[in-house]
Enzyme design. Structure first.
Site, PDB file in Angstrom:
ATOM      1  N   HIS A   1      29.014 -98.647  47.212  1.00 21.20           N
ATOM      2  CA  HIS A   1      28.430 -98.722  48.553  1.00 21.20           C
ATOM      3  C   HIS A   1      27.446 -97.793  48.796  1.00 21.20           C
ATOM      4  O   HIS A   1      27.738 -96.467  48.488  1.00 21.20           O
ATOM      5  CB  HIS A   1      29.676 -98.701  49.524  1.00 21.20           C
ATOM      6  CG  HIS A   1      29.354 -99.287  50.904  1.00 21.20           C
ATOM      7  ND1 HIS A   1      29.426-100.756  51.084  1.00 21.20           N
ATOM      8  CD2 HIS A   1      28.861 -98.939  51.991  1.00 21.20           C
ATOM      9  CE1 HIS A   1      29.100-100.939  52.315  1.00 21.20           C
ATOM     10  NE2 HIS A   1      28.744 -99.948  52.828  1.00 21.20           N
TER      11      HIS A   1
ATOM     12  N   ASP B   1      35.982-104.090  61.190  1.00 17.08           N
ATOM     13  CA  ASP B   1      34.646-103.404  60.893  1.00 17.08           C
ATOM     14  C   ASP B   1      33.511-104.327  61.354  1.00 17.08           C
ATOM     15  O   ASP B   1      32.345-104.254  61.661  1.00 17.08           O
ATOM     16  CB  ASP B   1      34.654-102.825  59.451  1.00 17.08           C
ATOM     17  CG  ASP B   1      33.127-102.404  59.189  1.00 17.08           C
ATOM     18  OD1 ASP B   1      32.753-101.524  59.784  1.00 17.08           O
ATOM     19  OD2 ASP B   1      32.630-103.297  58.409  1.00 17.08           O
TER      20      ASP B   1
ATOM     21  N   ARG C   1      27.927-101.243  66.914  1.00 24.35           N
ATOM     22  CA  ARG C   1      27.284 -99.853  66.667  1.00 24.35           C
ATOM     23  C   ARG C   1      25.752-100.405  66.613  1.00 24.35           C
ATOM     24  O   ARG C   1      25.183 -99.271  67.045  1.00 24.35           O
ATOM     25  CB  ARG C   1      28.029 -99.416  65.474  1.00 24.35           C
ATOM     26  CG  ARG C   1      29.434 -98.820  65.762  1.00 24.35           C
ATOM     27  CD  ARG C   1      30.021 -98.414  64.630  1.00 24.35           C
ATOM     28  NE  ARG C   1      29.273 -97.439  63.684  1.00 24.35           N
ATOM     29  CZ  ARG C   1      29.159 -97.190  62.467  1.00 24.35           C
ATOM     30  NH1 ARG C   1      30.044 -98.304  61.699  1.00 24.35           N
ATOM     31  NH2 ARG C   1      28.646 -96.657  61.897  1.00 24.35           N
TER      32      ARG C   1
ATOM     33  N   SER D   1      34.001 -97.253  58.415  1.00 22.52           N
ATOM     34  CA  SER D   1      33.372 -98.550  58.130  1.00 22.52           C
ATOM     35  C   SER D   1      33.456 -98.751  56.652  1.00 22.52           C
ATOM     36  O   SER D   1      34.089 -99.746  56.231  1.00 22.52           O
ATOM     37  CB  SER D   1      32.399 -98.602  58.982  1.00 22.52           C
ATOM     38  OG  SER D   1      31.486 -99.496  58.330  1.00 22.52           O
TER      39      SER D   1
ATOM     40  N   LYS E   1      36.121-101.358  54.431  1.00 23.95           N
ATOM     41  CA  LYS E   1      35.802-102.545  53.567  1.00 23.95           C
ATOM     42  C   LYS E   1      35.906-102.255  52.134  1.00 23.95           C
ATOM     43  O   LYS E   1      36.504-103.174  51.520  1.00 23.95           O
ATOM     44  CB  LYS E   1      34.296-102.589  53.602  1.00 23.95           C
ATOM     45  CG  LYS E   1      33.827-103.026  55.022  1.00 23.95           C
ATOM     46  CD  LYS E   1      32.359-103.555  54.984  1.00 23.95           C
ATOM     47  CE  LYS E   1      31.410-102.456  55.019  1.00 23.95           C
ATOM     48  NZ  LYS E   1      31.065-101.798  56.316  1.00 23.95           N
TER      49      LYS E   1
HETATM   50  N1  URA Z   1      27.546 -99.024  55.772  1.00 22.86           N
HETATM   51  C1  URA Z   1      28.660 -99.495  56.166  1.00 22.86           C
HETATM   52  O1  URA Z   1      29.106-100.237  55.772  1.00 22.86           O
HETATM   53  N2  URA Z   1      28.899 -98.857  57.400  1.00 22.86           N
HETATM   54  C2  URA Z   1      28.315 -97.674  58.072  1.00 22.86           C
HETATM   55  O2  URA Z   1      28.668 -97.386  59.063  1.00 22.86           O
HETATM   56  C3  URA Z   1      27.135 -97.261  57.500  1.00 22.86           C
HETATM   57  C4  URA Z   1      26.616 -97.666  56.486  1.00 22.86           C
END
Ligand code: URA
Length: 434
Positions: free
Chosen positions: A82, A161, A168, A183, A187
């Protein structure tokens, strides 16, 4: 408990209790807390921050807000990645098929564009027919058959999320360490992979601009992962210049295909290699050298490109778009951006460049708005390049007719100098769980 009291506590700089955090996440997920109150709390968190305990509790509450994927049938070969978000960051689309071609198992969920940054799911939708939603069975069967699947946040996986991310994005509350950490980690934990490689961006195009902020974010996420018994590695990488030469969904996908075919820009290739090597080291328990050799050979032999084709076909698109990326969505209009002076490009305000791409149609300004997959920027000159006044430095792709203001904004995002700026390392630091 009342939401107004929670908002007031955070506004006044108090730490929230576990019960307050659970109440907020449950209430926002089930709809009993409205967007306007959640927006106020997000802004209070943005200003006041959260301590480590609050951040971990927020992550757990979001992780528990929905279902979790059980990947245990695949053993310890499951690996996820990620990015904390950047401009021109198309690494997932390149790295995942490389890793899958080398024997790693990639079952990934990605997001849409956020703030000035693009999102992998929007990018993949450039491939006509690509299905970003799969049933749980189809998702797991695909992973079992070909070692790779990538979908959007499905209905009931971290729904907290999913809602917060979209809120957001339109309330100027993305760039907050606890909100980013919770966040991403909620995930990643819910998606079930045993190993997780995080690409933590730093520089003008990152949400958290300084090296110190990036390192704090990296450490926070690695610690959260460790508490959940996952192997986590965070690589801090440079985002002070857009990654690669393109920004915008289908433009970036063309570039991703180039890298999978063994060419493409050096910076993008270098970061993708480092991410893939770390993912393989962790998931297959092999040495760095072995992982490097496997990555090199997967690209050279065409195995990574074939895996990519197999993946998009299995998710509803067609190989023809990878074989001939000119068939991907193409903009109606292309405008030139010319250098206003001679000299070296000494800095690119990368967030501002991401905003230019968004204004061209590549991003959203309101929740769930449609985007123009063909819109974006092709940069012909980047930081450290020498240009003469009047040279073309970028092309703007869009369906807009008048982009005068965007051209000015793009030029204002650049600094020029008579002196060539020093090179910065692309890979800045690494934080690993021990
Ligand atoms: N990627 C995400 O999944 N969440 C964030 O808050 C920022 C980048």
């Amino acid at each position: 408990m009342r939401m107004i009291d929670v908002i007031r506590s955070k506004r006044d700089g108090e730490s929230l209790s576990d019960e307050q955090i659970m109440y907020v996440i449950k209430g926002y997920t089930d709809g009993s807390i409205p967007d306007y109150q959640m927006s106020a709390l997000l802004m209070a968190i943005w200003y006041q921050g959260m301590d480590k305990h609050e951040t971990a509790c927020l992550t757990r509450a979001m992780y528990e807000s929905g279902d979790r994927v059980d990947l245990s049938q695949f053993g310890k070969r499951t690996v996820d990645k990620h990015s904390t978000g950047g401009v021109g960051d198309k690494t997932s689309v390149i790295v995942l098929p490389i890793v899958a071609a080398c024997g790693g198992i990639c079952a990934k969920m990605s997001g849409r564009g956020l703030g000035h940054t693009g999102g992998t799911i929007d990018k993949l939708e450039s491939f006509p027919g690509y299905k970003t939603q799969l049933s749980r069975d189809d998702f797991l069967n695909q992973v079992s058959d070909i070692g790779i699947a990538l979908i959007g946040q499905s209905g009931n996986l971290t729904p907290a999320d999913k809602k917060l991310y979209a809120l957001r994005d339109v309330t100027a509350t993305v760039d907050s360490l606890p909100l980013i950490a919770s966040s991403i980690m909620s995930k990643k934990l819910a998606a079930g992979a045993h190993s997780i490689v995080l690409d933590v961006k730093t520089g003008s195009g990152a949400f958290l601009k300084t090296h110190k902020q990036a390192k704090d974010l990296a450490k926070t996420m690695v610690e959260i992962g460790k508490a959940f018994n996952r192997k986590v590695c965070a690589i801090i990488t440079d985002m002070d210049t857009p990654l690669g030469n393109t920004v915008g969904n289908s433009l970036e996908m063309k570039e991703a295909v180039e890298v999978l075919m063994g060419s493409g820009p050096d910076d993008l290739r270098q970061i993708c290699t480092v991410l893939a090597v770390n993912m393989l080291e962790m998931s297959l328990d092999i040495s760095e050298k072995q992982a490097q050799e496997r990555v090199k050979s997967a690209i050279k032999s065409g195995a990574a490109f074939d895996k990519f084709c197999q993946w998009i076909e299995r998710q509803g698109s067609e190989r023809i778009y990878a074989d001939d990326p000119k068939l991907l969505p193409t903009a109606k209009n292309i405008f030139e951006v010319k250098s206003p002076c001679s000299g070296y490009i000494s800095h690119m305000n990368t967030e501002a460049i991401g905003i230019c791409a968004s204004l061209l149609g590549a991003g959203r300004t309101v929740k769930d708005a449609p985007i123009d997959l063909s819109a974006g920027i092709v940069m012909t000159k980047k930081t450290r390049d020498y240009v003469k006044a009047g040279d073309i430095i970028a092309y703007l792709h869009t369906s807009l007719q008048d982009v005068g203001e965007i051209i000015q904004k793009y030029i204002s995002a650049l600094k020029f100098s008579d002196i060539c700026p020093q090179t910065h390392p692309l890979i800045i630091d690494t934080v690993k769980s021990v």
